[in-house]
Design a protein around this motif. Structure first.
Motif, PDB file in Angstrom:
ATOM      1  N   SER A  48       5.729   2.606  -4.036  1.00  0.00           N
ATOM      2  CA  SER A  48       6.803   1.806  -2.943  1.00  0.00           C
ATOM      3  C   SER A  48       7.271   0.402  -3.615  1.00  0.00           C
ATOM      4  O   SER A  48       6.487  -0.857  -3.056  1.00  0.00           O
ATOM      5  N   ILE A  49       7.966   0.504  -4.790  1.00  0.00           N
ATOM      6  CA  ILE A  49       8.028  -0.620  -5.494  1.00  0.00           C
ATOM      7  C   ILE A  49       9.308  -1.380  -4.655  1.00  0.00           C
ATOM      8  O   ILE A  49      10.113  -0.593  -4.373  1.00  0.00           O
ATOM      9  N   ILE A  50       8.808  -2.755  -4.194  1.00  0.00           N
ATOM     10  CA  ILE A  50       9.575  -3.421  -4.273  1.00  0.00           C
ATOM     11  C   ILE A  50      11.104  -4.191  -5.120  1.00  0.00           C
ATOM     12  O   ILE A  50       9.458  -4.641  -6.416  1.00  0.00           O
ATOM     13  N   GLU A  51      11.885  -4.696  -4.865  1.00  0.00           N
ATOM     14  CA  GLU A  51      12.699  -5.009  -6.429  1.00  0.00           C
ATOM     15  C   GLU A  51      13.280  -6.012  -5.726  1.00  0.00           C
ATOM     16  O   GLU A  51      14.194  -6.464  -4.580  1.00  0.00           O
ATOM     17  N   ALA A  52      14.076  -6.659  -6.274  1.00  0.00           N
ATOM     18  CA  ALA A  52      14.133  -8.180  -6.050  1.00  0.00           C
ATOM     19  C   ALA A  52      14.924  -8.879  -7.550  1.00  0.00           C
ATOM     20  O   ALA A  52      14.909  -8.890  -8.529  1.00  0.00           O
ATOM     21  N   GLY A  53      16.589  -9.352  -7.237  1.00  0.00           N
ATOM     22  CA  GLY A  53      17.913  -8.976  -7.687  1.00  0.00           C
ATOM     23  C   GLY A  53      17.898  -8.155  -9.012  1.00  0.00           C
ATOM     24  O   GLY A  53      17.882  -8.122 -10.222  1.00  0.00           O
ATOM     25  N   GLY A  54      17.705  -6.624  -8.563  1.00  0.00           N
ATOM     26  CA  GLY A  54      17.151  -5.797 -10.081  1.00  0.00           C
ATOM     27  C   GLY A  54      16.403  -5.461 -10.690  1.00  0.00           C
ATOM     28  O   GLY A  54      16.393  -4.539 -11.335  1.00  0.00           O
ATOM     29  N   LYS A  55      15.218  -6.190 -10.277  1.00  0.00           N
ATOM     30  CA  LYS A  55      13.571  -6.326 -10.714  1.00  0.00           C
ATOM     31  C   LYS A  55      12.578  -5.788  -9.828  1.00  0.00           C
ATOM     32  O   LYS A  55      12.772  -6.774  -8.770  1.00  0.00           O
ATOM     33  N   PRO A  56      11.761  -5.291 -10.163  1.00  0.00           N
ATOM     34  CA  PRO A  56      10.186  -4.762  -9.684  1.00  0.00           C
ATOM     35  C   PRO A  56       9.979  -6.051  -9.725  1.00  0.00           C
ATOM     36  O   PRO A  56       8.986  -6.853 -10.488  1.00  0.00           O
ATOM     37  N   VAL A  57       8.916  -6.655  -8.207  1.00  0.00           N
ATOM     38  CA  VAL A  57       8.615  -8.011  -8.369  1.00  0.00           C
ATOM     39  C   VAL A  57       6.810  -7.340  -7.756  1.00  0.00           C
ATOM     40  O   VAL A  57       6.603  -8.092  -7.741  1.00  0.00           O
ATOM     41  N   GLY A  58       6.320  -6.062  -7.182  1.00  0.00           N
ATOM     42  CA  GLY A  58       5.628  -6.147  -6.877  1.00  0.00           C
ATOM     43  C   GLY A  58       5.571  -4.149  -6.212  1.00  0.00           C
ATOM     44  O   GLY A  58       6.535  -4.027  -6.129  1.00  0.00           O
ATOM     45  N   SER A  59       4.721  -4.138  -5.278  1.00  0.00           N
ATOM     46  CA  SER A  59       5.059  -2.622  -5.215  1.00  0.00           C
ATOM     47  C   SER A  59       4.088  -3.147  -3.139  1.00  0.00           C
ATOM     48  O   SER A  59       3.456  -4.090  -3.182  1.00  0.00           O
ATOM     49  N   SER A  60       4.290  -2.747  -2.465  1.00  0.00           N
ATOM     50  CA  SER A  60       4.712  -2.967  -0.922  1.00  0.00           C
ATOM     51  C   SER A  60       3.386  -2.824  -0.404  1.00  0.00           C
ATOM     52  O   SER A  60       2.376  -2.948   0.907  1.00  0.00           O
ATOM     53  N   LEU A  61       2.550  -2.062  -1.481  1.00  0.00           N
ATOM     54  CA  LEU A  61       0.785  -1.455  -1.256  1.00  0.00           C
ATOM     55  C   LEU A  61       0.399  -2.021  -1.454  1.00  0.00           C
ATOM     56  O   LEU A  61      -1.323  -1.838  -1.135  1.00  0.00           O
ATOM     57  N   ILE A  62      -0.094  -3.349  -2.565  1.00  0.00           N
ATOM     58  CA  ILE A  62      -0.421  -3.604  -3.351  1.00  0.00           C
ATOM     59  C   ILE A  62       0.077  -5.410  -3.558  1.00  0.00           C
ATOM     60  O   ILE A  62       0.794  -5.948  -3.162  1.00  0.00           O
ATOM     61  N   GLY A  63      -1.480  -5.933  -2.032  1.00  0.00           N
ATOM     62  CA  GLY A  63      -0.617  -7.392  -2.728  1.00  0.00           C
ATOM     63  C   GLY A  63      -1.081  -8.598  -3.363  1.00  0.00           C
ATOM     64  O   GLY A  63      -1.442  -8.072  -4.415  1.00  0.00           O
ATOM     65  N   GLN A  64       0.029  -9.410  -3.526  1.00  0.00           N
ATOM     66  CA  GLN A  64      -0.629 -10.277  -3.986  1.00  0.00           C
ATOM     67  C   GLN A  64      -1.218 -11.843  -4.065  1.00  0.00           C
ATOM     68  O   GLN A  64      -0.501 -12.456  -2.859  1.00  0.00           O
ATOM     69  N   SER A  65      -1.163 -12.910  -4.818  1.00  0.00           N
ATOM     70  CA  SER A  65      -1.551 -13.804  -4.665  1.00  0.00           C
ATOM     71  C   SER A  65       0.196 -14.686  -4.777  1.00  0.00           C
ATOM     72  O   SER A  65       1.318 -14.506  -5.936  1.00  0.00           O
ATOM     73  N   PHE A  66       0.624 -15.939  -4.302  1.00  0.00           N
ATOM     74  CA  PHE A  66       1.339 -16.802  -4.415  1.00  0.00           C
ATOM     75  C   PHE A  66       1.340 -18.295  -4.215  1.00  0.00           C
ATOM     76  O   PHE A  66       0.820 -18.598  -3.603  1.00  0.00           O
ATOM     77  N   THR A  67       0.889 -18.535  -5.683  1.00  0.00           N
ATOM     78  CA  THR A  67       0.210 -19.492  -5.644  1.00  0.00           C
ATOM     79  C   THR A  67       0.843 -20.145  -7.387  1.00  0.00           C
ATOM     80  O   THR A  67       1.681 -19.571  -7.835  1.00  0.00           O
TER      81      THR A  67
END
Length: 291
Positions: A48-67
């Motif tokens: 469930s990889i999410i991409e931005a600008g053609g690059k993977p930025v994370g998975s929709s199944l795993i949270g991450q920090s925005f700090t």
């Protein structure tokens, strides 16, 4: 046992090994992989990889920090719920804090669950411009808990206190305890390294509203520490801050939240949730933050 019998047995075992290796080691994984590539399954099978600008930025199944690098929340992003997985959202250290509702007294090396909740609520209130107070919390964001010392009655209750200590407010960090007196006895701040377990531990509710403005998922970590979603209530609380940081109207941000809100599982289980990573990626694409 004759040599010929030994050879036959070993040859049969070798054939069984080869057959099972082909079936279970090659054919079965290949079939499962092919099934996983069917429409509707491929994205989930690939993480469930999410991409931005053609690059993977994370998975929709795993949270991450925005700090930022110092751990401070970036105002242009919706913030995830707290995480107790390693150094926040570490997939290799998934887990909970293992602190329960009876964890209300801080120790020298670890804050209680109550103090964690209080400090997080205070910080979120300051970040998002809402009332961060909640019951059983002091104004400086720790658990409002007293150790009431004195003789006890038959029920274990201290009827006539002779000493009262605010156990989560060390003298070195607070100008004065959150409460001046308790049942006519002056409240002291806690001394460094002292154990007040001899007293009756009494949490003080205070005057905070029964329903805090900061929701529960904003101040408590999930069991895995990797929860990618937040409640719609927590998302709504952050809308104005994100809109201001990105220089757009709150209505546009609310629409983005709605676009990334997922309904109840099977239509009736749980509550609607908002996927934080998907939401932040959409915001970066549509409304880049002001420089």
């Amino acid at each position: 046992m004759k040599t010929s019998s030994i050879v036959r047995q070993h040859w049969a075992a070798l054939r069984a090994l080869l057959v099972l290796t082909v079936i279970l080691g090659l054919a079965y994984p290949a079939v499962i992989w092919l099934v996983a590539q069917l429409p509707g399954l491929r994205d989930k099978a690939d993480g469930s990889i999410i991409e931005a600008g053609g690059k993977p930025v994370g998975s929709s199944l795993i949270g991450q920090s925005f700090t930022d690098r110092d751990g401070n929340p970036l105002p242009q992003y919706f913030q995830s719920r707290p995480s107790a997985a390693g150094d926040r959202y570490d997939p290799l250290a998934t887990g909970a804090s293992n602190l329960g509702p009876e964890s209300i007294v801080d120790t020298a090396d670890k804050p209680s669950l109550l103090t964690l909740v209080c400090s997080r609520s205070k910080a979120i209130g300051e970040l998002d411009g809402v009332d961060g107070t909640r019951p059983f919390c002091t104004g400086d964001g720790v658990g409002a808990v007293l150790s009431v010392i004195g003789p006890r009655d038959a029920h274990g209750t201290v009827a006539h206190p002779i000493r009262v200590v605010s156990v989560n407010q060390p003298c070195a960090t607070t100008p004065a305890p959150f409460l001046a007196t308790y049942e006519g006895v002056r409240v002291e701040c806690a001394g460094p390294g002292e154990d007040y377990g001899i007293g009756q531990i009494v949490p003080i509710r205070g005057s905070a509203p029964a329903k805090p403005a900061v929701p529960a998922d904003a101040v408590t970590a999930s069991g895995s520490g990797l929860d990618p979603d937040i409640s719609t209530t927590y998302a709504d609380l952050q809308v104005n801050r994100v809109a201001k940081a990105r220089g757009v109207t709150s209505e546009l941000i609310r629409q983005a939240v709605a676009d990334n809100t997922h309904g109840r599982s099977l239509g009736f289980l749980g509550e609607p949730t908002v996927n934080v990573l998907e939401l932040n990626v959409e915001l970066d694409q549509k409304y880049p933050a002001k420089s």
